[in-house]
Every structure is written in structure tokens, then in C-alpha cells.
Design a protein around this motif. Structure first.
Motif, PDB file in Angstrom:
ATOM      1  N   LEU A  50     -17.837  32.424  -9.596  1.00 24.21           N
ATOM      2  CA  LEU A  50     -16.588  31.623  -9.627  1.00 24.21           C
ATOM      3  C   LEU A  50     -15.959  31.812  -8.388  1.00 24.21           C
ATOM      4  N   CYS A  51     -16.162  32.947  -7.756  1.00 26.12           N
ATOM      5  CA  CYS A  51     -15.461  33.190  -6.389  1.00 26.12           C
ATOM      6  C   CYS A  51     -16.260  34.438  -5.877  1.00 26.12           C
ATOM      7  N   VAL A  52     -15.835  34.656  -4.573  1.00 23.62           N
ATOM      8  CA  VAL A  52     -16.419  35.897  -3.925  1.00 23.62           C
ATOM      9  C   VAL A  52     -15.086  36.520  -3.285  1.00 23.62           C
ATOM     10  N   ALA A  53     -15.256  37.922  -3.707  1.00 30.47           N
ATOM     11  CA  ALA A  53     -14.153  38.805  -3.135  1.00 30.47           C
ATOM     12  C   ALA A  53     -14.611  39.408  -2.016  1.00 30.47           C
ATOM     13  N   PRO A  74     -14.953  29.617  -3.843  1.00 29.02           N
ATOM     14  CA  PRO A  74     -13.877  30.053  -3.170  1.00 29.02           C
ATOM     15  C   PRO A  74     -13.782  31.659  -2.738  1.00 29.02           C
ATOM     16  N   VAL A  75     -13.018  31.760  -1.999  1.00 31.00           N
ATOM     17  CA  VAL A  75     -13.077  33.260  -1.302  1.00 31.00           C
ATOM     18  C   VAL A  75     -11.666  33.715  -1.367  1.00 31.00           C
ATOM     19  N   VAL A  76     -11.526  35.224  -1.967  1.00 35.33           N
ATOM     20  CA  VAL A  76     -10.494  35.995  -2.201  1.00 35.33           C
ATOM     21  C   VAL A  76     -10.710  37.148  -1.062  1.00 35.33           C
ATOM     22  N   GLY A  93      -9.412  29.162  -0.913  1.00 39.74           N
ATOM     23  CA  GLY A  93      -9.409  30.445  -1.429  1.00 39.74           C
ATOM     24  C   GLY A  93      -8.078  31.070  -1.466  1.00 39.74           C
ATOM     25  N   LEU A  94      -7.951  32.376  -1.540  1.00 38.15           N
ATOM     26  CA  LEU A  94      -6.774  33.023  -1.595  1.00 38.15           C
ATOM     27  C   LEU A  94      -6.656  34.053  -0.567  1.00 38.15           C
ATOM     28  N   LEU A  95      -5.733  34.192   0.142  1.00 39.77           N
ATOM     29  CA  LEU A  95      -5.670  35.424   1.150  1.00 39.77           C
ATOM     30  C   LEU A  95      -4.542  36.430   0.600  1.00 39.77           C
ATOM     31  N   VAL A  96      -5.170  37.690   0.598  1.00 34.62           N
ATOM     32  CA  VAL A  96      -4.263  38.848   0.034  1.00 34.62           C
ATOM     33  C   VAL A  96      -3.894  39.618   0.822  1.00 34.62           C
ATOM     34  N   PHE A 103      -5.762  42.013  -4.881  1.00 29.56           N
ATOM     35  CA  PHE A 103      -6.920  41.205  -5.369  1.00 29.56           C
ATOM     36  C   PHE A 103      -6.968  40.746  -6.773  1.00 29.56           C
ATOM     37  N   ALA A 104      -6.389  41.711  -7.590  1.00 30.01           N
ATOM     38  CA  ALA A 104      -6.491  41.679  -8.884  1.00 30.01           C
ATOM     39  C   ALA A 104      -5.525  40.182  -9.232  1.00 30.01           C
ATOM     40  N   SER A 105      -4.380  40.137  -8.891  1.00 29.74           N
ATOM     41  CA  SER A 105      -3.664  38.929  -8.716  1.00 29.74           C
ATOM     42  C   SER A 105      -4.263  37.469  -8.456  1.00 29.74           C
ATOM     43  N   ALA A 106      -5.042  37.558  -7.531  1.00 25.65           N
ATOM     44  CA  ALA A 106      -5.696  36.685  -7.169  1.00 25.65           C
ATOM     45  C   ALA A 106      -6.933  36.089  -7.979  1.00 25.65           C
ATOM     46  N   LEU A 107      -7.569  37.104  -8.333  1.00 23.31           N
ATOM     47  CA  LEU A 107      -8.752  36.892  -9.051  1.00 23.31           C
ATOM     48  C   LEU A 107      -8.256  36.426 -10.708  1.00 23.31           C
ATOM     49  N   ARG A 108      -7.028  36.961 -11.107  1.00 24.66           N
ATOM     50  CA  ARG A 108      -6.586  36.664 -12.397  1.00 24.66           C
ATOM     51  C   ARG A 108      -6.264  35.043 -12.226  1.00 24.66           C
ATOM     52  N   ILE A 109      -5.850  34.626 -11.140  1.00 25.18           N
ATOM     53  CA  ILE A 109      -5.428  33.317 -11.133  1.00 25.18           C
ATOM     54  C   ILE A 109      -6.825  32.334 -11.158  1.00 25.18           C
TER      55      ILE A 109
END
Length: 179
Positions: A50-53, A74-76, A93-96, A103-109
Motif C-alpha cells: 500500500l505504501c513504503v515507510a 507511495p513513500v512515507v 508520498g508523504l514527508l513527516v 508516521f502514524a498520521s501519514a500511514l492512517r491517511i
């Protein structure tokens, strides 16, 4: 999943720590650790994720975000270092801020809106293909070579002009001295 060297004390202790944490959190029955996956296995994981942290802070460049985006995930990532250059926040992706909460907020999105994750994955693939592929590299390299060549010509011209000016000045001084 990732690279793992059993001779590295840090690798061994980190994997053990993660296994203990999974047990403490009650998720060990839903968690699989793949310490050394093949290239094909890594590609399959990246394509199906689903994404890569991506957790490194101040990573110099980081090839993992590019591999993930190319595979359509997408990348977090922490908003520092290489990911700032490769991941477009909100697009690929999302930069945190690098905290657990970040990380939790971005993954939740992404988990609650998988359509958004898919769209980011597609945008990430296009970004890597267009901006980091071989053709892009060739074009950038050609521009650099052209610029260096142009500057070299200018420097030689300036050097020749300066030498000419010095020779003219010396000749003028010699002419004045001989009068």
C-alpha cells in the motif's frame, strides 16, 4: 523486509528488538520479518505494498524511495535529506517529522484512503520514470557537459584576452622607457 547482515551486531540486535516489540504489541501473528529478500522478492513486495515507510533521518539520498515509487508504491519518509529531493509531499508520498506520531498520521491517511495511495503510487512511478530514468540522466549529463565546455571556452578567451592586454601594456611601457 530489507537487507540484513548476520555479522552486523546492529542488524542482529535491531531485528531481535523488532520481534520482541511485535510480541509486546500483540501483532506477532500478523507480522512477518524478511531479513534478506531476493531482488525479485523485493520487487514483488514493493509492487504489492500500500505504501513504503522509509525511516532514516538525514539520509544522503536513499535509493529505497525511488525503488518504491518506481514500483508504484507511495513513500512515507522523514522530511530530511534525500527524500526531500525525491518524494513530492502529497503527490508521490508523504514527508513527516520523523516521530512515531508523524508516521502514524501519514500511514492512517493512506490506509483509510487507498485510492489516494494508488494515485500517489502512479504519480511516483511517473516521477521516477521521467526524472530519474536513463533518458533523464543522459539529458542532464549532456547539459552539464555542454555547460562545462562553454565555460572552458570562455575561460580560454578571457585568458587569451588578458595575456594580450599584458603584452600590449609591456610593449607600451618599453616604448615609453626607451624615449
Amino acid at each position: 523486509a530489507g537487507g540484513y547482515d548476520p555479522r552486523s551486531t546492529e542488524n542482529v540486535s535491531h531485528l531481535a528488538e523488532l520481534r520482541v516489540l511485535a510480541t509486546e504489541l500483540g501483532i506477532s501473528d500478523r507480522t512477518t520479518f524478511l531479513p534478506s529478500v531476493s531482488d525479485a522478492g523485493r520487487a514483488d513486495l514493493l509492487r504489492s505494498a500500500l505504501c513504503v515507510a522509509y525511516t532514516p533521518h538525514r539520509e544522503h539520498f536513499g535509493i529505497v524511495p525511488l525503488e518504491a515509487m518506481y514500483a508504484g508504491s507511495p513513500v512515507v519518509a522523514v522530511d530530511s535529506g534525500g527524500p526531500r529531493e525525491t518524494v513530492v509531499h502529497g503527490v508521490t508520498g508523504l514527508l513527516v517529522d520523523g516521530t512515531v506520531g508523524g508516521f502514524a498520521s501519514a500511514l492512517r491517511i493512506l490506509v483509510t484512503d487507498p485510492g489516494r495511495a494508488v494515485a500517489m503510487g502512479r504519480a511516483g512511478h511517473a516521477r521516477v520514470r521521467d526524472g530519474f530514468g536513463l533518458e533523464s540522466f543522459r539529458a542532464s549529463w549532456a547539459e552539464v557537459v555542454e555547460e562545462v565546455t562553454r565555460r572552458g571556452r570562455e575561460r580560454r578567451l578571457m585568458s587569451n584576452w588578458s595575456g594580450l592586454q599584458v603584452r600590449r601594456g609591456a610593449a607600451r611601457l618599453a616604448h615609453l622607457r626607451d624615449r
